[in-house]
Design an enzyme around this catalytic site. Structure first.
Site, PDB file in Angstrom:
ATOM      1  CB  VAL A   1      -0.951   0.017   1.212  1.00 58.46           C
ATOM      2  CG1 VAL A   1      -1.793   1.295   1.209  1.00 58.46           C
ATOM      3  CG2 VAL A   1      -1.853  -1.216   1.197  1.00 58.46           C
ATOM      4  CE  LYS A   2       4.209   5.013  -5.085  1.00 56.22           C
ATOM      5  NZ  LYS A   2       4.250   5.030  -6.571  1.00 56.22           N
TER       6      LYS A   2
END
Length: 218
Positions: free
Chosen positions: A86-87
């Site tokens: 997850v960015k």
């Protein structure tokens, strides 16, 4: 050093994978839009399509900018595929989200990092990767490579496990310089990876070998 490709183009990802040196993919809403991928369901499906091509980590970016929204989006992204990372943007609520995800076993990539202080916060919050954008710093006449060196020193000083993911790579020398400085990962266009193949002496040498072979075997 791990090689990631920074794109949402499936053909380029497949080409890099076939080369045998690809370790992962990073992408973002801008890169999705560039490929004409719009709409939530299409974007989520495209992330899965990417995961089905590569064997390594695939960074999928949240678009929310407040904590609750980031958590909701991040948990949804993480459930798409085990390769998803997850960015999260380097903002105040982003740091809170990094800590939440770290505590709940969700891997993260802290993006839009432009200072050593930001990288330190990301590591403290438990980010899996931190993405300093060295190319964008170079674009405004600031030494992006110096930032990579500063982060490497700080992380080594305190044995942080967060990996330095050199982002916004522009060309092959960025790759070489980041490797010399000890960056754990680079992410850039396909050309920054395939460019490492090229050297005129290789071409000249190969042509001579083939010419000599043809002389004796024609």
């Amino acid at each position: 050093m791990k090689f990631f490709i920074d794109t949402a183009n499936l053909d380029q990802i497949a080409e890099a994978q076939q080369l045998g040196v690809l370790d992962g993919v990073t992408t973002n809403p801008s890169l999705m839009a560039k490929e004409g991928i719009t709409g939530k369901e299409n974007i989520l499906k495209h992330y899965v399509d990417i995961c089905n091509i590569v064997e390594g980590d695939v960074s999928a970016e949240v678009v929310a900018t407040e904590f609750d929204g980031m958590v909701k989006e991040g948990e949804e992204l993480a459930k798409l595929h085990e390769q998803i990372v997850v960015k999260v943007p380097m903002i105040k609520d982003g740091v809170k989200a990094l800590k939440y995800f770290s505590d709940n076993g969700i891997r993260t990539n802290c993006t839009l990092v432009f200072s050593a202080g930001q990288a330190l916060l990301a590591a403290k919050a438990g980010a899996t990767y931190v993405s300093p954008f060295l190319g964008r710093l170079d674009d405004i006449s600031t030494d992006g490579l110096n930032l990579i060196a500063e982060i490497r020193q700080i992380y080594d000083n305190y044995a942080f496990e967060t990996q330095i993911l050199a982002a916004s790579i522009r060309h092959t020398m960025h790759v070489i310089d980041c490797a010399k400085l000890g960056s754990d990962v680079m992410t850039g266009p396909l050309s920054s990876i395939t460019g490492l193949l090229k050297h005129p002496l290789t071409d000249i040498g190969l042509e001579k070998f083939l010419a000599d072979y043809r002389k004796g075997n024609s």
